[in-house]
Motif scaffolding. Structure first.
Motif, short mmCIF file in Angstrom:
data_model
loop_
_atom_site.label_atom_id
_atom_site.label_comp_id
_atom_site.label_asym_id
_atom_site.label_seq_id
_atom_site.Cartn_x
_atom_site.Cartn_y
_atom_site.Cartn_z
N SER A 6 50.87 26.18 55.80
CA SER A 6 50.60 26.92 56.84
C SER A 6 51.13 28.26 56.70
O SER A 6 52.27 28.48 56.79
CB SER A 6 50.91 26.26 58.21
OG SER A 6 50.39 24.97 58.40
N ASN A 7 50.09 29.40 56.42
CA ASN A 7 50.62 30.75 56.40
C ASN A 7 51.83 31.10 55.44
O ASN A 7 52.58 31.72 55.81
CB ASN A 7 51.09 31.41 57.78
CG ASN A 7 49.82 30.96 58.78
OD1 ASN A 7 49.98 29.96 59.87
ND2 ASN A 7 48.81 31.61 58.77
N VAL A 8 51.67 30.57 54.37
CA VAL A 8 52.68 30.77 53.33
C VAL A 8 52.56 32.03 52.58
O VAL A 8 51.50 32.38 51.99
CB VAL A 8 52.77 29.29 52.28
CG1 VAL A 8 53.41 29.75 51.17
CG2 VAL A 8 53.40 28.26 52.88
N SER A 9 53.72 32.92 52.64
CA SER A 9 53.66 34.07 51.78
C SER A 9 55.08 33.97 50.85
O SER A 9 56.03 33.17 51.23
CB SER A 9 54.02 35.35 52.48
OG SER A 9 52.88 35.26 53.24
N LYS A 10 54.98 34.44 49.57
CA LYS A 10 56.15 34.42 48.60
C LYS A 10 56.03 35.61 47.91
O LYS A 10 55.02 36.11 47.07
CB LYS A 10 55.82 33.02 47.59
CG LYS A 10 56.85 33.06 46.51
CD LYS A 10 58.48 32.62 47.02
CE LYS A 10 59.22 32.79 45.97
NZ LYS A 10 60.70 32.45 46.69
N THR A 11 57.25 36.24 47.88
CA THR A 11 57.24 37.55 46.93
C THR A 11 58.32 37.24 45.90
O THR A 11 59.48 36.61 46.15
CB THR A 11 57.62 38.87 47.66
OG1 THR A 11 59.05 38.42 48.47
CG2 THR A 11 56.67 39.06 48.76
N PHE A 12 58.41 37.89 44.79
CA PHE A 12 59.35 38.21 43.77
C PHE A 12 59.56 39.51 43.52
O PHE A 12 58.87 40.17 42.86
CB PHE A 12 58.95 37.44 42.46
CG PHE A 12 58.51 35.88 42.54
CD1 PHE A 12 59.69 34.95 42.43
CD2 PHE A 12 57.27 35.37 42.87
CE1 PHE A 12 59.33 33.42 42.47
CE2 PHE A 12 56.94 34.26 42.93
CZ PHE A 12 57.85 33.09 42.61
N GLY A 13 60.76 40.13 44.20
CA GLY A 13 60.95 41.35 44.14
C GLY A 13 59.93 42.11 44.88
O GLY A 13 59.57 41.82 46.08
N LEU A 51 60.26 23.61 44.22
CA LEU A 51 60.69 24.24 43.16
C LEU A 51 60.83 25.64 43.36
O LEU A 51 61.42 26.32 42.87
CB LEU A 51 59.80 24.04 41.86
CG LEU A 51 59.66 22.48 41.21
CD1 LEU A 51 58.80 22.90 40.11
CD2 LEU A 51 61.07 22.61 40.79
N GLU A 52 59.89 26.12 44.38
CA GLU A 52 60.05 27.57 45.16
C GLU A 52 59.96 27.32 46.48
O GLU A 52 59.39 26.52 46.96
CB GLU A 52 58.83 28.47 44.64
CG GLU A 52 58.81 28.56 43.25
CD GLU A 52 59.92 29.62 42.52
OE1 GLU A 52 60.53 30.18 43.38
OE2 GLU A 52 59.96 29.68 41.29
#
Length: 355
Positions: A6-13, A51-52
């Motif tokens: 649900s509404n997942v966001s993921k940033t790397f820098g 894992l993340e």
């Protein structure tokens, strides 16, 4: 037995890998995450695995929140592209590893582990190879060992990251058919990542097409192939020819052109067509027929693939014919012929769906 993203966001820098992604995987379903490199599919799989962890949004397993749970707590089995087998351990010990490292209270007995491994060896069709080391196996056999190891711990969810990407084409084709049959027997909720369109279309119950950290379309293989949501999906699911608004054929074949359904119009429309949806003609019989010259011709299996240069612009068009049809037309490199597109799809030219 479902997975809810649900509404997942993921940033790397400064890089956004996932942007407000929502997805529901039904219990017992085999879902493919399909997209080009950098589309976010592996990141999404790793978020599902634990894992993340997402910057925002939530992950639920079977109606219970799993957002902050570890891989072990989520009860997932993970199969990597490059097997990740223990090279110093036999096939038997590799498969048994997850059972042997359980806490004493939940660890099966030696006889129970032996019975489980024997059962899994039969399931993945590796009977008689229990004492071999990974280095003594073929790539396809090693991937089956990796899958058996993931299944040994009886995971609630099976996750596969490009499981056949390191294998040659023939072995890859055999293994994906085998995986589909195995899934039909086990009915374990499964998600696998691939950039291979054919693999996703052949194996999955549903396909999630991803691009630039977002989901472009979710549907069955037939739905995404026959009814693409936009030009990106159409482009990514196979080779495409583009026909621009200047072509008379857009008017001539208006009845065979299907739109994108978003209600938009454009002064310079672009129609998309598959190579197998082109008629190749020896003579012009319709105002919209396009004159071309055959610049390349190759027979591949039951098909003949043609590379055609337009007489008006030099643009290249690709076509596919059966061997029998090509033989009837007596085609050869250098011939001047005509093409007539069928089943065209029209999208907005001003939208960037580049891969």
């Amino acid at each position: 037995m479902s997975i809810e993203i649900s509404n997942v966001s993921k940033t790397f820098g400064s890089f956004t890998a996932l942007q407000d992604v929502s997805l529901r995987v039904k219990g017992g379903e085999l879902v493919a995450l399909l997209g080009p490199s950098g589309s976010g599919k592996t990141t999404l799989l790793r978020v599902i695995a634990g894992l993340e962890f997402p910057n925002s949004g939530s992950v639920s397993f079977f109606g219970e929140s799993a957002t902050n749970l570890t891989v072990k707590q989520r009860g997932v089995g993970f199969v990597f592209q490059h097997y990740a087998l223990f090279r110093h351990m036999t096939v038997f010990e590799n498969i048994a590893f997850g059972l042997r490292v359980r806490p004493n209270a939940t660890r099966p007995s030696k006889d129970q582990i032996a019975a489980k491994v024997t059962e899994l060896l039969a399931m993945v069709q590796l009977q008689g190879l229990a004492k071999r080391l990974p280095g003594e196996l073929s790539g396809g056999q090693r991937q089956r060992v990796a899958l058996a190891r993931a299944l040994a711990v009886e995971p609630r969810v099976l996750l596969l990251d490009e499981p056949f990407g390191a294998l040659d084409a023939k072995v890859r084709q055999e293994l994906r058919r085998w995986l589909r049959r195995l899934h039909d027997e086990l009915h374990i909720t499964s998600v696998f990542v691939t950039h291979d369109q054919e693999e996703a279309l052949e194996v999955a119950d549903r396909i999630v097409v991803m691009n630039k950290g977002m989901i472009e379309q979710i549907g069955t293989p037939d739905e995404v192939y026959e009814h693409p949501a936009n030009a990106f999906v159409y482009n990514f699911l196979g080779q495409v020819n583009l026909f621009h608004g200047r072509d008379t054929l857009l008017a001539q074949h208006a009845g065979s052109v299907s739109g994108n359904g978003n209600g938009k119009t454009t002064a310079a429309p672009v129609a998309y067509g598959r190579p197998h949806d082109l008629d190749v003609l020896r003579s012009k019989t319709n105002e919209g027929d396009i004159p071309v010259k055959i610049t390349h011709l190759v027979a591949v299996g039951a098909l003949v693939r043609l590379e055609l240069a337009r007489a008006d612009s030099g643009d290249i068009i690709s076509a596919e014919l059966t061997r029998e049809h090509a033989r009837t037309l007596k085609l050869a490199v250098g011939d001047s012929v005509f093409v007539r597109p069928k089943n065209l799809r029209m999208f907005d030219e001003d939208v960037d769906y580049s891969i």
